[in-house]
Design a protein around this motif. Structure first.
Motif, PDB file in Angstrom:
ATOM      1  N   THR A 111      73.599 -40.044  16.495  1.00  0.00           N
ATOM      2  CA  THR A 111      72.832 -38.846  15.458  1.00  0.00           C
ATOM      3  C   THR A 111      73.114 -39.934  14.214  1.00  0.00           C
ATOM      4  N   ALA A 112      71.958 -39.538  13.241  1.00  0.00           N
ATOM      5  CA  ALA A 112      71.883 -40.329  11.981  1.00  0.00           C
ATOM      6  C   ALA A 112      72.601 -39.801  10.864  1.00  0.00           C
ATOM      7  N   LEU A 113      72.711 -40.615   9.918  1.00  0.00           N
ATOM      8  CA  LEU A 113      73.785 -40.249   8.731  1.00  0.00           C
ATOM      9  C   LEU A 113      72.727 -39.228   8.031  1.00  0.00           C
ATOM     10  N   ALA A 114      73.349 -38.387   7.748  1.00  0.00           N
ATOM     11  CA  ALA A 114      72.647 -37.164   6.740  1.00  0.00           C
ATOM     12  C   ALA A 114      73.046 -37.425   5.182  1.00  0.00           C
ATOM     13  N   THR A 115      72.004 -37.654   4.382  1.00  0.00           N
ATOM     14  CA  THR A 115      72.557 -37.849   2.880  1.00  0.00           C
ATOM     15  C   THR A 115      71.998 -36.805   2.175  1.00  0.00           C
ATOM     16  N   ARG A 116      71.499 -35.941   2.509  1.00  0.00           N
ATOM     17  CA  ARG A 116      70.978 -34.886   1.467  1.00  0.00           C
ATOM     18  C   ARG A 116      71.960 -33.850   1.523  1.00  0.00           C
ATOM     19  N   ALA A 117      71.967 -32.978   0.154  1.00  0.00           N
ATOM     20  CA  ALA A 117      72.971 -31.856  -0.139  1.00  0.00           C
ATOM     21  C   ALA A 117      72.000 -30.749   0.870  1.00  0.00           C
ATOM     22  N   GLY A 118      73.088 -29.990   1.249  1.00  0.00           N
ATOM     23  CA  GLY A 118      72.463 -28.750   1.907  1.00  0.00           C
ATOM     24  C   GLY A 118      73.189 -27.395   1.814  1.00  0.00           C
ATOM     25  N   GLY A 119      73.093 -26.517   2.513  1.00  0.00           N
ATOM     26  CA  GLY A 119      74.073 -25.218   2.788  1.00  0.00           C
ATOM     27  C   GLY A 119      75.361 -25.456   3.528  1.00  0.00           C
ATOM     28  N   GLY A 120      76.288 -24.406   3.140  1.00  0.00           N
ATOM     29  CA  GLY A 120      77.452 -24.432   3.840  1.00  0.00           C
ATOM     30  C   GLY A 120      78.580 -25.561   3.417  1.00  0.00           C
ATOM     31  N   ASN A 121      79.572 -25.603   4.124  1.00  0.00           N
ATOM     32  CA  ASN A 121      80.482 -26.760   3.794  1.00  0.00           C
ATOM     33  C   ASN A 121      80.090 -28.155   3.997  1.00  0.00           C
ATOM     34  N   PHE A 122      79.239 -28.475   5.137  1.00  0.00           N
ATOM     35  CA  PHE A 122      78.633 -29.971   5.273  1.00  0.00           C
ATOM     36  C   PHE A 122      78.002 -30.292   4.124  1.00  0.00           C
ATOM     37  N   GLY A 123      77.019 -29.295   3.522  1.00  0.00           N
ATOM     38  CA  GLY A 123      76.312 -29.517   2.379  1.00  0.00           C
ATOM     39  C   GLY A 123      76.887 -29.680   1.139  1.00  0.00           C
ATOM     40  N   LEU A 124      78.217 -29.423   1.020  1.00  0.00           N
ATOM     41  CA  LEU A 124      79.143 -29.360  -0.301  1.00  0.00           C
ATOM     42  C   LEU A 124      79.309 -30.854  -0.791  1.00  0.00           C
ATOM     43  N   VAL A 125      78.603 -31.466  -0.971  1.00  0.00           N
ATOM     44  CA  VAL A 125      78.653 -32.870  -1.469  1.00  0.00           C
ATOM     45  C   VAL A 125      79.780 -32.989  -2.837  1.00  0.00           C
ATOM     46  N   PRO A 126      80.418 -34.150  -2.528  1.00  0.00           N
ATOM     47  CA  PRO A 126      80.352 -35.271  -1.587  1.00  0.00           C
ATOM     48  C   PRO A 126      80.943 -34.813  -0.054  1.00  0.00           C
ATOM     49  N   ASN A 127      80.107 -35.275   0.828  1.00  0.00           N
ATOM     50  CA  ASN A 127      80.786 -35.450   2.122  1.00  0.00           C
ATOM     51  C   ASN A 127      81.026 -36.684   2.658  1.00  0.00           C
ATOM     52  N   GLY A 128      81.413 -36.948   3.874  1.00  0.00           N
ATOM     53  CA  GLY A 128      81.911 -38.261   4.007  1.00  0.00           C
ATOM     54  C   GLY A 128      81.789 -38.602   5.704  1.00  0.00           C
ATOM     55  N   VAL A 129      82.401 -39.727   6.266  1.00  0.00           N
ATOM     56  CA  VAL A 129      82.418 -40.241   7.368  1.00  0.00           C
ATOM     57  C   VAL A 129      83.774 -40.792   7.707  1.00  0.00           C
ATOM     58  N   PHE A 130      84.455 -40.435   8.982  1.00  0.00           N
ATOM     59  CA  PHE A 130      85.554 -40.939   9.312  1.00  0.00           C
ATOM     60  C   PHE A 130      85.188 -41.986  10.330  1.00  0.00           C
ATOM     61  N   CYS A 131      85.680 -43.319  10.096  1.00  0.00           N
ATOM     62  CA  CYS A 131      85.024 -44.570  10.708  1.00  0.00           C
ATOM     63  C   CYS A 131      86.268 -45.064  11.394  1.00  0.00           C
ATOM     64  N   VAL A 132      86.195 -45.723  12.743  1.00  0.00           N
ATOM     65  CA  VAL A 132      87.270 -46.214  13.356  1.00  0.00           C
ATOM     66  C   VAL A 132      86.482 -47.455  13.633  1.00  0.00           C
ATOM     67  N   ALA A 133      87.439 -48.461  13.041  1.00  0.00           N
ATOM     68  CA  ALA A 133      86.970 -50.014  13.291  1.00  0.00           C
ATOM     69  C   ALA A 133      88.282 -50.883  13.266  1.00  0.00           C
ATOM     70  N   ASP A 134      88.297 -52.132  12.907  1.00  0.00           N
ATOM     71  CA  ASP A 134      89.496 -52.847  12.667  1.00  0.00           C
ATOM     72  C   ASP A 134      90.637 -52.031  11.810  1.00  0.00           C
ATOM     73  N   ARG A 135      89.841 -51.361  10.868  1.00  0.00           N
ATOM     74  CA  ARG A 135      90.851 -50.431   9.968  1.00  0.00           C
ATOM     75  C   ARG A 135      90.253 -48.766  10.373  1.00  0.00           C
ATOM     76  N   LEU A 136      90.955 -48.039   9.873  1.00  0.00           N
ATOM     77  CA  LEU A 136      90.734 -46.693   9.834  1.00  0.00           C
ATOM     78  C   LEU A 136      90.350 -46.224   8.418  1.00  0.00           C
ATOM     79  N   ARG A 137      89.088 -45.483   8.341  1.00  0.00           N
ATOM     80  CA  ARG A 137      88.435 -45.347   7.097  1.00  0.00           C
ATOM     81  C   ARG A 137      88.142 -43.927   6.940  1.00  0.00           C
ATOM     82  N   VAL A 138      88.159 -43.370   5.815  1.00  0.00           N
ATOM     83  CA  VAL A 138      87.427 -42.284   5.594  1.00  0.00           C
ATOM     84  C   VAL A 138      86.295 -42.576   4.125  1.00  0.00           C
ATOM     85  N   ILE A 139      85.142 -42.542   4.206  1.00  0.00           N
ATOM     86  CA  ILE A 139      84.336 -43.185   3.394  1.00  0.00           C
ATOM     87  C   ILE A 139      83.191 -42.092   3.029  1.00  0.00           C
ATOM     88  N   GLU A 140      83.056 -41.932   1.774  1.00  0.00           N
ATOM     89  CA  GLU A 140      82.133 -41.024   1.034  1.00  0.00           C
ATOM     90  C   GLU A 140      80.715 -41.284   1.589  1.00  0.00           C
TER      91      GLU A 140
END
Length: 244
Positions: free
Chosen positions: A101-130
């Protein structure tokens, strides 16, 4: 959480081999409240799951073991991000380098829409990115899940959090160390508000970036400790796998 009320570049798909000598989950006290913290390191076999091999939603952290190959052992797992009533992820979801599923960039309702939200990414490093920073950078993640709100952003708490808020739930989320070598997967063992939960990541663990996964339906499974929280079916699940 469901979106109900109060609900690239190709990577090498070689899976890292993790052999853990002990369970990495422990209880920590913060301001008189207990939190369970499960720690993983960059290079560990951290994965996300949504469906089993037959295309059925797994739905519970404790059921992940049933999907693993012989010789693989689930160390811990928890729910990992917002989802629709269908249990499809509400935002970005990447599994084994494939975007479902694709990245959602718009604000919305509920906790998910309480921007800024973010992404947890597993790669060579571990990152939480707005989310907006993620959209601009588009890092290649072996696994990724989008959720929200952000708890800690560059060392600052989310600006909408109130210290005296009476909205308290069992909550879970993930924070990362500044060097990207450690991720802390946390569930509160008693109901907390957003402000205290975020401060635990920043002040208790030293995370400069942390992401909320959910509240009220938060669940953790730690087979080696006999813990397997019961609750409603969930969407994305994150966890750590050891190789015996």
């Amino acid at each position: 959480m469901k979106i109900w009320p109060s609900l690239f570049a190709a990577l090498s798909l070689m899976v890292p081999r993790t052999a853990l000598a002990e369970d990495p989950c422990r209880t920590m006290d913060f301001e008189g409240l207990p939190f369970t913290v499960c720690t993983a390191s960059a290079g560990d076999d951290i994965r996300l799951w949504l469906q089993d091999g037959s295309g059925r939603f797994i739905g519970a952290p404790g059921r992940v073991q049933d999907t693993l190959a012989p010789g693989e052992r689930l160390v811990f797992a928890m729910n990992a991000g917002m989802y629709h009533p269908s249990r499809e992820p509400a935002g970005l979801y990447v599994e084994n380098g494939a975007e479902r599923t694709a990245l959602a960039t718009r604000a919305g309702g509920g906790n998910f829409g309480l921007v800024p939200n973010g992404v947890f990414c597993v790669a060579d490093r571990l990152r939480v990115i707005e989310t907006r920073a993620f959209a601009a950078e588009r890092p290649a993640c072996r696994f990724a899940t989008q959720s929200g709100p952000m708890l800690v952003i560059g060392g600052a708490l989310h600006p909408r959090f109130l210290p005296d808020s009476d909205s308290t739930y069992i909550r879970n989320g993930v924070g990362v160390s500044p060097d990207g070598q450690t991720a802390w997967f946390v569930i509160s063992d008693r109901a907390v508000n957003f402000h205290r939960f975020a401060r635990f990541f920043r002040d208790g663990l030293g995370a400069r970036d942390a992401l909320y996964f959910d509240g009220s339906i938060s669940r953790l499974s730690v087979p080696g400790q006999g813990r397997n929280d019961f609750g409603f079916p969930v969407g994305p699940i994150v966890g750590l796998v050891a190789h015996d």
